[in-house]
Write a protein that holds these residues in place. Structure first.
Motif, PDB file in Angstrom:
ATOM      1  N   PHE A 140       1.125  -1.059   0.339  1.00 39.37           N
ATOM      2  CA  PHE A 140      -0.015   0.102   0.183  1.00 39.37           C
ATOM      3  C   PHE A 140       0.730   0.892   0.415  1.00 39.37           C
ATOM      4  CE2 PHE A 140      -1.722   3.332   2.674  1.00 39.37           C
ATOM      5  CZ  PHE A 140      -3.223   3.740   1.678  1.00 39.37           C
ATOM      6  N   TRP A 141       2.132   1.305   1.279  1.00 39.44           N
ATOM      7  CA  TRP A 141       2.647   2.286   1.085  1.00 39.44           C
ATOM      8  C   TRP A 141       3.438   2.605   0.021  1.00 39.44           C
ATOM      9  CZ3 TRP A 141       1.513   6.103   3.966  1.00 39.44           C
ATOM     10  CH2 TRP A 141       0.929   6.232   4.976  1.00 39.44           C
ATOM     11  N   LEU A 142       4.189   2.037  -0.730  1.00 39.65           N
ATOM     12  CA  LEU A 142       5.134   1.629  -1.883  1.00 39.65           C
ATOM     13  C   LEU A 142       4.125   2.244  -2.840  1.00 39.65           C
ATOM     14  CD1 LEU A 142       6.994   0.955  -3.319  1.00 39.65           C
ATOM     15  CD2 LEU A 142       6.016  -1.167  -4.249  1.00 39.65           C
ATOM     16  N   ARG A 143       3.187   1.687  -3.197  1.00 37.92           N
ATOM     17  CA  ARG A 143       2.221   2.229  -4.178  1.00 37.92           C
ATOM     18  C   ARG A 143       1.906   3.446  -4.394  1.00 37.92           C
ATOM     19  NH1 ARG A 143      -1.412  -2.988  -6.278  1.00 37.92           N
ATOM     20  NH2 ARG A 143       0.096  -3.919  -7.143  1.00 37.92           N
ATOM     21  N   ALA A 144       1.213   4.232  -3.085  1.00 37.59           N
ATOM     22  CA  ALA A 144       0.835   5.060  -2.443  1.00 37.59           C
ATOM     23  C   ALA A 144       1.687   6.207  -2.825  1.00 37.59           C
ATOM     24  CB  ALA A 144       0.569   5.685  -1.204  1.00 37.59           C
ATOM     25  N   ILE A 145       3.301   6.036  -2.420  1.00 37.85           N
ATOM     26  CA  ILE A 145       4.313   6.683  -2.805  1.00 37.85           C
ATOM     27  C   ILE A 145       4.576   7.309  -4.083  1.00 37.85           C
ATOM     28  CG2 ILE A 145       7.108   7.598  -2.511  1.00 37.85           C
ATOM     29  CD1 ILE A 145       6.363   5.757   0.541  1.00 37.85           C
ATOM     30  N   MET A 146       4.565   5.793  -4.621  1.00 35.27           N
ATOM     31  CA  MET A 146       4.545   6.272  -6.371  1.00 35.27           C
ATOM     32  C   MET A 146       3.477   6.385  -7.068  1.00 35.27           C
ATOM     33  SD  MET A 146       3.836   3.075  -9.331  1.00 35.27           S
ATOM     34  CE  MET A 146       2.559   3.112  -8.913  1.00 35.27           C
ATOM     35  N   LEU A 147       2.586   6.359  -6.524  1.00 37.08           N
ATOM     36  CA  LEU A 147       0.756   7.675  -7.145  1.00 37.08           C
ATOM     37  C   LEU A 147       1.774   8.872  -6.638  1.00 37.08           C
ATOM     38  CD1 LEU A 147      -1.693   5.531  -6.856  1.00 37.08           C
ATOM     39  CD2 LEU A 147      -0.716   6.127  -8.771  1.00 37.08           C
ATOM     40  N   ILE A 148       1.908   9.474  -5.845  1.00 36.95           N
ATOM     41  CA  ILE A 148       2.282  10.840  -4.551  1.00 36.95           C
ATOM     42  C   ILE A 148       3.686  11.410  -5.789  1.00 36.95           C
ATOM     43  CG2 ILE A 148       2.366  12.917  -2.935  1.00 36.95           C
ATOM     44  CD1 ILE A 148       0.486  10.232  -1.349  1.00 36.95           C
ATOM     45  N   THR A 149       4.792  10.743  -5.659  1.00 35.23           N
ATOM     46  CA  THR A 149       6.016  11.528  -5.989  1.00 35.23           C
ATOM     47  C   THR A 149       5.881  11.559  -7.405  1.00 35.23           C
ATOM     48  OG1 THR A 149       6.120   9.335  -6.287  1.00 35.23           O
ATOM     49  CG2 THR A 149       6.878  10.903  -3.943  1.00 35.23           C
ATOM     50  N   CYS A 150       5.300  10.444  -8.509  1.00 31.70           N
ATOM     51  CA  CYS A 150       5.101   9.973  -9.709  1.00 31.70           C
ATOM     52  C   CYS A 150       4.163  10.455 -10.359  1.00 31.70           C
ATOM     53  CB  CYS A 150       5.794   8.878 -10.543  1.00 31.70           C
ATOM     54  SG  CYS A 150       7.521   8.746 -10.125  1.00 31.70           S
ATOM     55  N   GLY A 151       2.427  11.199  -9.916  1.00 34.01           N
ATOM     56  CA  GLY A 151       1.105  11.300 -10.613  1.00 34.01           C
ATOM     57  C   GLY A 151       1.611  12.181 -11.053  1.00 34.01           C
ATOM     58  N   LYS A 152       2.654  13.088 -11.270  1.00 31.30           N
ATOM     59  CA  LYS A 152       2.522  14.083 -12.374  1.00 31.30           C
ATOM     60  C   LYS A 152       2.888  13.189 -13.572  1.00 31.30           C
ATOM     61  CE  LYS A 152       4.699  18.395 -13.704  1.00 31.30           C
ATOM     62  NZ  LYS A 152       4.908  18.473 -14.833  1.00 31.30           N
ATOM     63  N   ALA A 355      12.504   3.674 -11.280  1.00 26.27           N
ATOM     64  CA  ALA A 355      13.976   4.276 -10.203  1.00 26.27           C
ATOM     65  C   ALA A 355      13.758   4.396  -8.746  1.00 26.27           C
ATOM     66  CB  ALA A 355      14.966   5.541 -10.857  1.00 26.27           C
ATOM     67  N   VAL A 356      12.739   5.354  -9.050  1.00 26.18           N
ATOM     68  CA  VAL A 356      11.247   5.325  -7.741  1.00 26.18           C
ATOM     69  C   VAL A 356      10.587   5.040  -7.692  1.00 26.18           C
ATOM     70  CG1 VAL A 356       9.276   6.562  -6.594  1.00 26.18           C
ATOM     71  CG2 VAL A 356      10.829   7.560  -9.204  1.00 26.18           C
ATOM     72  N   ILE A 357      10.068   3.133  -7.981  1.00 27.30           N
ATOM     73  CA  ILE A 357       9.784   2.699  -7.538  1.00 27.30           C
ATOM     74  C   ILE A 357      11.162   1.302  -5.914  1.00 27.30           C
ATOM     75  CG2 ILE A 357       8.287   0.145  -8.086  1.00 27.30           C
ATOM     76  CD1 ILE A 357       7.120   0.750  -9.786  1.00 27.30           C
ATOM     77  N   LEU A 358      12.112   1.017  -7.270  1.00 27.75           N
ATOM     78  CA  LEU A 358      12.948   0.707  -6.774  1.00 27.75           C
ATOM     79  C   LEU A 358      13.416   1.255  -5.407  1.00 27.75           C
ATOM     80  CD1 LEU A 358      14.969  -0.922  -9.381  1.00 27.75           C
ATOM     81  CD2 LEU A 358      13.981  -2.180  -7.513  1.00 27.75           C
ATOM     82  N   ALA A 410      15.712  13.652 -10.777  1.00 25.89           N
ATOM     83  CA  ALA A 410      15.295  12.800 -10.960  1.00 25.89           C
ATOM     84  C   ALA A 410      16.868  12.268 -10.621  1.00 25.89           C
ATOM     85  CB  ALA A 410      15.574  12.355 -13.186  1.00 25.89           C
ATOM     86  N   ILE A 411      18.208  12.817 -10.827  1.00 24.25           N
ATOM     87  CA  ILE A 411      19.971  12.677 -10.672  1.00 24.25           C
ATOM     88  C   ILE A 411      19.604  12.426  -9.380  1.00 24.25           C
ATOM     89  CG2 ILE A 411      21.896  13.728 -10.758  1.00 24.25           C
ATOM     90  CD1 ILE A 411      21.232  14.902 -14.015  1.00 24.25           C
ATOM     91  N   ALA A 412      19.246  13.353  -8.563  1.00 11.78           N
ATOM     92  CA  ALA A 412      18.953  13.325  -7.094  1.00 11.78           C
ATOM     93  C   ALA A 412      19.013  11.789  -6.262  1.00 11.78           C
ATOM     94  CB  ALA A 412      17.848  13.923  -6.433  1.00 11.78           C
ATOM     95  N   LEU A 413      18.425  11.091  -6.859  1.00 17.44           N
ATOM     96  CA  LEU A 413      18.411   9.216  -6.848  1.00 17.44           C
ATOM     97  C   LEU A 413      19.189   8.418  -7.175  1.00 17.44           C
ATOM     98  CD1 LEU A 413      14.456   8.643  -8.540  1.00 17.44           C
ATOM     99  CD2 LEU A 413      15.234   9.585  -6.020  1.00 17.44           C
ATOM    100  N   TYR A 414      19.794   9.124  -7.485  1.00 14.67           N
ATOM    101  CA  TYR A 414      22.012   8.493  -7.246  1.00 14.67           C
ATOM    102  C   TYR A 414      22.591   8.342  -5.898  1.00 14.67           C
ATOM    103  CZ  TYR A 414      21.791   7.989 -13.152  1.00 14.67           C
ATOM    104  OH  TYR A 414      21.941   8.316 -14.025  1.00 14.67           O
ATOM    105  N   ILE A 415      21.898   8.956  -5.705  1.00 18.50           N
ATOM    106  CA  ILE A 415      22.449   8.907  -3.898  1.00 18.50           C
ATOM    107  C   ILE A 415      21.951   8.049  -3.275  1.00 18.50           C
ATOM    108  CG2 ILE A 415      21.825   9.988  -1.982  1.00 18.50           C
ATOM    109  CD1 ILE A 415      22.093  12.735  -3.438  1.00 18.50           C
TER     110      ILE A 415
END
Length: 447
Positions: A140-152, A355-358, A410-415
C-alpha cells in the motif's frame, strides 16, 4: 385460483432471506477482493479516457507515419513533424486504416497496459531485492508513494499519449529477462526498445561493459533487423527504401554534434532555449547563450555531459557482477537517458518510474536506508514534480523549468543507488545466497 405472495409469510422467513442475501454479497466481495486493484485500475483508466485519451492525436499521428511507410513515401517528406525512428511506425500498421476515434481508443488501452506492465515488473523485481516490500501494508505504501511522487508524470504521459510507455515496457521486459539470466531474450527486448526510441541505445555500451556477450550480439542483430523493416516493406512494395538512412543523416547526425542546425520543423524545439526541454542540453541552452569564461556553449555542454557520464560509469562499474543487479543498473540508465537526451520533455519523465519504485522499496524494507532514502525521495519529488504543477503556480513552475529542477530531481536518486551499490546491498541478495530465478505472480495477493 390460489395466489402466491412475493413476500415472505413470516418475519423469520424474511430474516432468512436477508441473511442469505448478506452471505451471497459477502461471498461475492471476498471473491472480488484479490482483483480489487485491477478493478480500480480499469475503472480509473475508463474514467480518464474522456478527459485525456479521446482528445489526443498521437495515435492517429503514429498511424499516419505507418501509412506513409505502406504507401512507399519518405517519412520526413510525407510527415515532416515525425522525428522518431522509422521502425516505430510499423507498430501502428494494424490500426493505420481504422477511424481516428478507434485509433485513439486502441492506443490508449495499449499504452495504459504498458504502464501497468512496467510497474508490475518493477514491483516483482523489488520484492526479490527487498523481500516484504510489496506485501501487505508495505505494498500500500509503495504504491501510494509512487502515485504521489510520480502522479504528475502519469498525467503528462497520458495527456500527450506518446510511445514512451511502450518503450519503457520493452525495457523492463528486457531487464526482467536479464534479471533471470535470459541473456538472448533480454538483448532482444532491449533492441526493440532501441529500435523505436533512440535513448535505449545506452544499453549497448552497458552490455559491453558488463561483458554480456550473448545479449550484446542479439541486441545488435535485432536492432538492425527491426530498424530495417520499413525499408524492407518499401522494397517489397516498390516504394521508398531510405527511411533508416534519412533518419540517421537528417535527425541523428546533426543531433550528435551540439551547435549544429537543421531545417527540420522540430529542430529549434530541440536545440533552442526551450523552457520545456528538461535535459542537460536544454539547461545549458537556456543559460549559455554565448561564451562563458572563454568557453563556448558547445564546450560547456560537452564538459557537463562528460562529467555526468563519468558519474554513471562509476556507478555501473561499482555494480556487483550479479545478474540481479541489472535492476539497479536499469534505474541508473533510465535516469541517464533523461539527462543526456537532446530533447527531454515532461512526459518523458515516466522513465523515472522504475527508479522511484526501487528506491521506495529500499527505503521501506531496509532499515539501513530509511533516513537517507526518505530525505532523497522527498527532495527528488519536490524537484521533479512538487515545484512544477498547478498547485505550485505558474511563476514557481517556470522557475523550476528554467533552472532544470526536473533533471536534478531524477539525478538526486543516484544518492540512493550509490548507497545500495557501495554500502547497503539489498538484503535479498546476500553474498552466500545462490542466484535464483523467481517467477512473477501476475495474480494480485489477497493481502
Amino acid at each position: 385460483m390460489t395466489q402466491t405472495s412475493a413476500y415472505p409469510a413470516r418475519s423469520s422467513d424474511a430474516a432468512a432471506t436477508s441473511s442469505r442475501t448478506s452471505v451471497l454479497l459477502r461471498s461475492g466481495l471476498a471473491r472480488l477482493q484479490p482483483w480489487s486493484d485491477w478493478i480500480v485500475l480499469i475503472v480509473t483508466a475508463a474514467a480518464l479516457y474522456p478527459m485525456f485519451g479521446r482528445s489526443s492525436d498521437m495515435g492517429p499521428f503514429y498511424s499516419a507515419a505507418a501509412r506513409c511507410v505502406l504507401h512507399g513515401e519518405a517519412l520526413l517528406s510525407c510527415l515532416p513533424q515525425y522525428p522518431y525512428q522509422p521502425a516505430l511506425a510499423i507498430f501502428f500498421i494494424p490500426i493505420a486504416f481504422l477511424p481516428a476515434v478507434l485509433q485513439r481508443l486502441i492506443w490508449y488501452v495499449i499504452f495504459v497496459g504498458c504502464l501497468v506492465l512496467a510497474v508490475r515488473l518493477t514491483e516483482v523485481i523489488a520484492e526479490r531485492l527487498y523481500p516484504g516490500s510489496t506485501r501487505g501494508q508495505n505494498l500500500f505504501w509503495l504504491r501510494a508513494i509512487m502515485l504521489i511522487t510520480c502522479g504528475k508524470h502519469f498525467l503528462d504521459v497520458i495527456t500527450y499519449a506518446s510511445h514512451d510507455p511502450l518503450s519503457l515496457a520493452l525495457i523492463m521486459l528486457g531487464t526482467w529477462a536479464l534479471f533471470n539470466g535470459r541473456e538472448a531474450v533480454g538483448g532482444l527486448w532491449l533492441a526493440v526498445a532501441a529500435a523505436i526510441r533512440a535513448s535505449p541505445l545506452i544499453y549497448l555500451p552497458y552490455l559491453i561493459l558488463e561483458r554480456r556477450l550473448i545479449a550484446c550480439g542479439v541486441f545488435l542483430i535485432a536492432l538492425l533487423g527491426v530498424s530495417a523493416i520499413p525499408d524492407v516493406i518499401g522494397a517489397l512494395r516498390g516504394g521508398y527504401t531510405g527511411h533508416l538512412t534519412d533518419w540517421l543523416g537528417q535527425v541523428v547526425g546533426p543531433a550528435l554534434v551540439p551547435g549544429n542546425s537543421s531545417e527540420l520543423v522540430f529542430w529549434d524545439i530541440w536545440n533552442g532555449a526551450n523552457l520545456y526541454n528538461q535535459s542537460l542540453r536544454g539547461l545549458i541552452n537556456r543559460f549559455a547563450t554565448g561564451p562563458v569564461l572563454g568557453l563556448t556553449p558547445t564546450t560547456i555542454l560537452i564538459v557537463v555531459d562528460g562529467i555526468f557520464a563519468a558519474i554513471v560509469g562509476v556507478l555501473l562499474l561499482k555494480s556487483p557482477r550479479r545478474r540481479e543487479y541489472v535492476a539497479i543498473d536499469t534505474a541508473v540508465l533510465l535516469i541517464a537517458m533523461l539527462a543526456l537526451s537532446p530533447m527531454t520533455s515532461r512526459h518523458h519523465y515516466i522513465f523515472a518510474l522504475p527508479a522511484v519504485i526501487l528506491a521506495t522499496a529500499a527505503t521501506i524494507a531496509d532499515p539501513r536506508m530509511r533516513r537517507l532514502g526518505t530525505s532523497v525521495l522527498v527532495a527528488s519529488f519536490l524537484l521533479r514534480a512538487g515545484t512544477s504543477n498547478d498547485i505550485a503556480g505558474q511563476r514557481l513552475t517556470d522557475f523550476a523549468y528554467t533552472y532544470g529542477f526536473m533533471p536534478l530531481g531524477a539525478i538526486a536518486l543516484y544518492i540512493i543507488f550509490g548507497a545500495i551499490l557501495w554500502a547497503w546491498h539489498p538484503p535479498g541478495l546476500s553474498a552466500a545466497e545462490p542466484a535464483r530465478t523467481p517467477q512473477p505472480s501476475w495474480r494480485p495477493s489477497p493481502e
